[in-house]
Design a protein around this motif. Structure first.
Motif, short mmCIF file in Angstrom:
data_model
loop_
_atom_site.label_atom_id
_atom_site.label_comp_id
_atom_site.label_asym_id
_atom_site.label_seq_id
_atom_site.Cartn_x
_atom_site.Cartn_y
_atom_site.Cartn_z
N PRO A 184 -55.09 36.72 -6.27
CA PRO A 184 -53.63 36.81 -6.16
C PRO A 184 -53.21 36.40 -4.75
O PRO A 184 -53.55 37.06 -3.77
CB PRO A 184 -53.34 38.29 -6.43
CG PRO A 184 -54.61 39.00 -6.07
CD PRO A 184 -55.74 38.05 -6.33
N ALA A 185 -52.49 35.28 -4.63
CA ALA A 185 -52.16 34.77 -3.30
C ALA A 185 -50.91 33.91 -3.36
O ALA A 185 -50.51 33.40 -4.41
CB ALA A 185 -53.32 33.96 -2.74
N ASP A 186 -50.28 33.75 -2.20
CA ASP A 186 -49.22 32.78 -2.00
C ASP A 186 -49.89 31.53 -1.45
O ASP A 186 -50.31 31.50 -0.29
CB ASP A 186 -48.19 33.33 -1.01
CG ASP A 186 -46.99 32.42 -0.84
OD1 ASP A 186 -47.19 31.21 -0.67
OD2 ASP A 186 -45.84 32.91 -0.85
N SER A 187 -50.00 30.50 -2.28
CA SER A 187 -50.80 29.33 -1.94
C SER A 187 -50.38 28.69 -0.63
O SER A 187 -51.22 28.42 0.24
CB SER A 187 -50.73 28.30 -3.08
OG SER A 187 -51.51 27.16 -2.77
N GLU A 188 -49.08 28.45 -0.44
CA GLU A 188 -48.61 27.75 0.75
C GLU A 188 -48.89 28.56 2.02
O GLU A 188 -49.36 28.02 3.03
CB GLU A 188 -47.11 27.46 0.63
CG GLU A 188 -46.75 26.46 -0.44
CD GLU A 188 -47.43 25.12 -0.21
OE1 GLU A 188 -47.47 24.67 0.95
OE2 GLU A 188 -47.94 24.54 -1.18
#
Length: 360
Positions: A238-242
């Motif tokens: 689970p991550a914020d890609s940018e």
């Protein structure tokens, strides 16, 4: 009365390590926790001198022999043990002589995990305190900057209405004031890090690391050797890609710049490694599984006098560095409820990023 089998079952279920030594300081018994601690099985260790399995110091050995002779108990805090595999561990242990049996009972508690948790708690607390301080200072700086910029704009308009050449010259000065106010505001914004909260979505961690590798390769025109060491079994995180790309890129870019200035790109190497780690503690939060991203370079290492402060804003080991990249990376990783650590020595620096594999 408990029989031998029941006693062994009881000892093997203790979380504390139990070792029994005979009069020659050879091992007679290890419970399961002791086998885990010294990284050796009972079948291989029984009968070996203690110093072949774990070493402390000559004075520690003398203390054990003295306890056998006098029958006195004692406790040692924060002892550093060197294991047979050359790994080190910090332990507390108590020694109890069993005089009638001619044996020594050692009850050992590993302190490594507790010390690591304490260090991480102190680091997280210090970083949060610093961030709150920077946030408060940034707001105090931005308020007068807005007033200065607004006043300079009004003055610039008045000066432009003047027909004399002096008015045009003075208008140039007001433009300098406006530009410098904007530069300071941008610096303060960078100190604060990303404003928007992270938006967690399932992300393949190798899409992050590959993007970072491609950007670094483009910046150095392929002159730097970049090694990939990936674990393909890692599930989506689970991550914020940018934002995660920005965090990893800041670290990789710092490594590339350090290599460029001290080693030369042709002799430098950057390794990006991914692994799964089980039963890991981030602060005081237990995670069954975490994804670990390692960024390792063969640069000059981080100067010793700033190693403990590299994640603070405006701290840099490079003359041209702003000291904001690692601070921003640390803030982004914290938003992902992760942890970032660094180990450095001359010739090698390794950053380790730990990210929970479950969105808890």
């Amino acid at each position: 009365m408990l029989n031998d089998r029941q006693l062994r079952l009881l000892l093997d279920n203790l979380t504390s390590a139990v070792l029994v030594l005979d009069e020659s300081l050879s091992l007679r018994y290890l419970n399961s926790a002791a086998e885990d601690l010294v990284a050796a099985s009972s079948t291989r260790s029984i009968g070996l001198p203690l110093e072949e399995v774990v070493r402390e110091s000559r004075s520690a050995e003398q203390a054990l022999r003295s306890a056998l002779a006098t029958g006195e108990k004692y406790t040692v805090r924060r002892a550093l043990w060197l294991l047979h595999n050359l790994e080190e561990c910090t332990v507390d242990y108590s020694v109890t002589p069993l005089t009638e049996l001619g044996l020594l009972l050692l009850e050992v508690q590993s302190m490594d995990r507790l010390l690591r948790i304490a260090r991480e708690d102190a680091l997280i607390s210090a970083q949060e305190t610093t961030r709150n301080l920077v946030r408060g200072m940034a707001h105090e700086v931005k308020n007068p900057l807005g007033g200065i910029r607004g006043a300079a704009q009004l003055l610039q308009r008045e000066l432009k209405d003047l027909t004399q050449p002096e008015g045009e010259d003075l208008a140039e000065y007001t433009q300098i004031i406006i530009e410098e106010a904007d530069r300071l505001r941008n610096l303060v914004d960078r100190m604060l890090g990303p404003r928007q909260p992270v938006k967690l979505q399932p992300v393949n961690v190798h899409s992050i690391t590959e993007r970072v590798a491609q950007l670094v390769e483009a910046e150095c025109n392929g002159a730097l050797e970049i090694k990939r060491d990936y674990d393909p079994s890692i599930p989506d995180i689970p991550a914020d890609s940018e934002q995660l790309i920005q965090a990893v890129l800041n670290i990789a870019r710092n490594a590339m710049q350090a290599i460029t200035e001290n080693v030369g790109l042709g002799d430098g190497s950057l390794t990006i490694r991914t692994r799964v780690q089980r039963q890991f503690t981030i602060g005081r939060r237990h995670c069954a599984l975490v994804c670990r991203i390692d960024i390792v370079d063969n640069g000059p290492g981080i100067p010793e006098d700033i190693r403990e402060r590299i994640f603070y804003p405006m701290i840099s080991g490079r003359a041209e560095g702003s000291g904001l990249g690692l601070s921003i990376s640390q803030h982004i990783i914290n938003q992902h409820r992760g942890l970032i650590k660094c180990e450095s020595e001359p010739g090698q620096t390794e950053f380790q990023i730990y990210l929970p594999l479950a969105n808890e």
